[in-house]
Write a protein that holds these residues in place. Structure first.
Motif, PDB file in Angstrom:
ATOM      1  N   UNK A 193       0.637  -1.352   0.128  1.00  0.00           N
ATOM      2  CA  UNK A 193      -0.027   0.055  -0.036  1.00  0.00           C
ATOM      3  C   UNK A 193       0.934   1.089   0.153  1.00  0.00           C
ATOM      4  N   UNK A 194       2.019   1.258   0.921  1.00  0.00           N
ATOM      5  CA  UNK A 194       2.767   2.279   0.957  1.00  0.00           C
ATOM      6  C   UNK A 194       3.489   2.576  -0.398  1.00  0.00           C
ATOM      7  N   UNK A 195       3.928   1.686  -1.086  1.00  0.00           N
ATOM      8  CA  UNK A 195       4.548   1.739  -2.080  1.00  0.00           C
ATOM      9  C   UNK A 195       3.618   2.349  -3.471  1.00  0.00           C
ATOM     10  N   UNK A 196       2.470   1.838  -3.396  1.00  0.00           N
ATOM     11  CA  UNK A 196       1.354   2.306  -4.472  1.00  0.00           C
ATOM     12  C   UNK A 196       1.068   3.944  -3.931  1.00  0.00           C
ATOM     13  N   UNK A 197       0.922   4.213  -2.767  1.00  0.00           N
ATOM     14  CA  UNK A 197       0.353   5.560  -2.545  1.00  0.00           C
ATOM     15  C   UNK A 197       1.481   6.590  -2.831  1.00  0.00           C
ATOM     16  N   UNK A 198       2.714   6.093  -2.628  1.00  0.00           N
ATOM     17  CA  UNK A 198       4.003   7.052  -2.764  1.00  0.00           C
ATOM     18  C   UNK A 198       3.854   7.102  -4.390  1.00  0.00           C
ATOM     19  N   UNK A 199       3.965   6.064  -5.057  1.00  0.00           N
ATOM     20  CA  UNK A 199       4.107   6.405  -6.597  1.00  0.00           C
ATOM     21  C   UNK A 199       2.953   7.329  -7.080  1.00  0.00           C
ATOM     22  N   UNK A 200       1.645   6.920  -6.688  1.00  0.00           N
ATOM     23  CA  UNK A 200       0.549   7.877  -7.026  1.00  0.00           C
ATOM     24  C   UNK A 200       0.785   9.436  -6.461  1.00  0.00           C
ATOM     25  N   UNK A 201       1.284   9.560  -5.472  1.00  0.00           N
ATOM     26  CA  UNK A 201       1.533  10.863  -5.070  1.00  0.00           C
ATOM     27  C   UNK A 201       2.417  11.638  -6.004  1.00  0.00           C
ATOM     28  N   UNK A 202       3.225  10.898  -6.801  1.00  0.00           N
ATOM     29  CA  UNK A 202       4.376  11.787  -7.437  1.00  0.00           C
ATOM     30  C   UNK A 202       3.815  11.833  -8.899  1.00  0.00           C
ATOM     31  N   UNK A 203       2.368  11.527  -9.241  1.00  0.00           N
ATOM     32  CA  UNK A 203       1.862  11.708 -10.424  1.00  0.00           C
ATOM     33  C   UNK A 203       1.172  13.247 -10.404  1.00  0.00           C
ATOM     34  N   UNK A 204       1.287  13.914 -11.434  1.00  0.00           N
ATOM     35  CA  UNK A 204       0.929  15.245 -11.589  1.00  0.00           C
ATOM     36  C   UNK A 204      -0.746  15.059 -11.368  1.00  0.00           C
ATOM     37  N   UNK A 205      -1.481  16.024 -10.669  1.00  0.00           N
ATOM     38  CA  UNK A 205      -2.772  16.055 -10.435  1.00  0.00           C
ATOM     39  C   UNK A 205      -3.485  16.773 -11.292  1.00  0.00           C
ATOM     40  N   UNK A 206      -3.073  17.938 -11.713  1.00  0.00           N
ATOM     41  CA  UNK A 206      -3.982  18.797 -12.776  1.00  0.00           C
ATOM     42  C   UNK A 206      -5.179  19.072 -11.946  1.00  0.00           C
TER      43      UNK A 206
END
Length: 394
Positions: free
Chosen positions: A189-202
């Motif tokens: 879960x932490x790996x997924x959340x960290x990776x998604x947090x690095x994506x541009x939100x717009x």
């Protein structure tokens, strides 16, 4: 009135997906999962006809689909053929009643009723030229929000890569199937959340991530894991305890901020009503391929009365059962989202055409509610009969 002229059930083994090994035993046990699964996806399709129209349905029966097929062909078909079509709901009720002292609301009998019920709604829609959601009284929404259920990868880093790819493909909601020990669950879960947090939100909302435990935990470990998921802002915690453990789910749900999601193992409104009244569920997940449309719509009503939204489950069935889920999702008062996996369209394509599952139909994690008569699926009857003829005989 229209007279039912034929009722047929077709147990099927679907074509093997690319890259999937279907050799060896017909059914397999998976590590850390209670249930067995087929080496090749299996299901049962149902055809009900009048002189002028045909309706198709499906029961989610990934293990021994010949069992509900026998019930349909040997028990229900003689009860229905020659009778007047007087509406899916009273017909489904009579079929349930016919086996009241024999597990009438559960098991293969419920599978059989569900498949017939879906076919009856499709047939009624074909006769009247109306989509099922209109027959149910109208739709609350014209688009159905979806969450992606196929986040691949075996390791935390691989899951993270697949989650990012899903987000870039337009999905802002997704589910992780995590049946391992809590420490590994949280690392993933932490790996997924960290990776998604690095994506541009717009302008997009923050991604929602859910966890499905497939019933593997006891109450103590589930409580500790759930509190850790609370701290991480997880969308919902699915199937944390054994599906028969109502009291355990009730206690767990009271302890957590994260909604507890259950329902794929349930078949009828009476179960959902009790779970909802005891606040043992925060998101209800009926599978319309297991409940049928009549019972599924009733479930949506009793869960809404307990302020619990539905998020219909969908796993191993084809676009027919998926269409049934979409119709109930459109007509339900309170909807969270519907489960979605691209594999449904791929394995269904040789047997049927469904515009809502066509390439490009799912955009920004949403799909348009089908508006064609009935379910909105065109079945290739010849292809179904040909595949049914290949079903292994025992």
């Amino acid at each position: 009135m229209s007279t039912i002229t034929s009722v047929e059930a077709f147990p099927l083994q679907l074509p093997v997906a690319p890259g999937r090994d279907a050799g060896g035993a017909r059914y397999r046990a998976a590590p850390n999962v209670r249930s067995v699964y087929p080496a090749r996806d299996e299901t049962v399709l149902v055809r009900i006809a009048t002189a002028d129209h045909v309706g198709w349905g499906e029961a989610l029966a990934p293990v021994a689909p010949e069992a509900p097929a026998v019930i349909i062909n040997e028990v229900f078909a003689p009860l229905l053929v020659g009778t007047e079509l007087d509406g899916p709901r009273p017909t489904a009720f009579r079929l349930q009643e016919s086996m009241r002292e024999r597990g009438h609301l559960n098991g293969h009998h419920a599978d059989a009723v569900a498949g017939l019920d879906i076919a009856l709604w499709d047939l009624t829609g074909q006769i009247h030229g109306l989509p099922v959601h209109t027959l149910l009284g109208g739709a609350y929404r014209t688009e159905i929000p979806l969450y992606l259920t196929t986040v691949g990868g075996a390791t935390p880093s691989e899951k993270a890569e697949h989650a990012v790819a899903a987000h870039r493909a337009g999905f802002d909601a997704m589910k992780l199937h995590l049946t391992m020990d809590p420490h590994t669950v949280l690392a993933t879960v932490d790996a997924v959340l960290e990776a998604l947090a690095g994506e541009p939100a717009g302008d997009r909302p923050a991604p929602r991530v859910a966890v499905d435990a497939h019933w593997v935990h006891q109450l103590g470990p589930a409580r500790s894991l759930g509190r850790a998921l609370d701290a991480r802002g997880i969308w919902f915690f699915e199937a944390p305890l054994a599906p028969e453990d109502l009291r355990g789910h009730e206690l767990l749900a009271q302890d957590l901020a994260t909604p507890v999601a259950v329902g794929e193992a349930m078949r009828h409104r009476f179960e959902f009503a009790e779970w909802g009244s005891r606040r043992a569920v925060g998101i209800a997940q009926p599978d319309i391929g297991r409940t049928g449309i009549s019972e599924g719509f009733a479930i949506a009503g009793v869960t809404a009365a307990n302020y619990v939204p539905i998020a219909p489950h969908h796993s191993m069935a084809t676009s027919l059962a998926y269409a049934a889920g979409l119709q109930v999702s459109g007509a339900a008062e309170s909807l969270a989202a519907m489960e979605y996996g691209p594999h449904t369209a791929v394995k269904s394509e040789p047997l049927m055409a469904a515009d809502f599952m066509a390439e490009g139909a799912v955009t920004a994690g949403r799909v348009a509610l089908p508006t064609a008569p009935g379910l909105g699926v065109t079945v290739d009857e010849d292809a179904v009969r040909a595949l049914a003829a290949e079903f292994p005989q025992r």
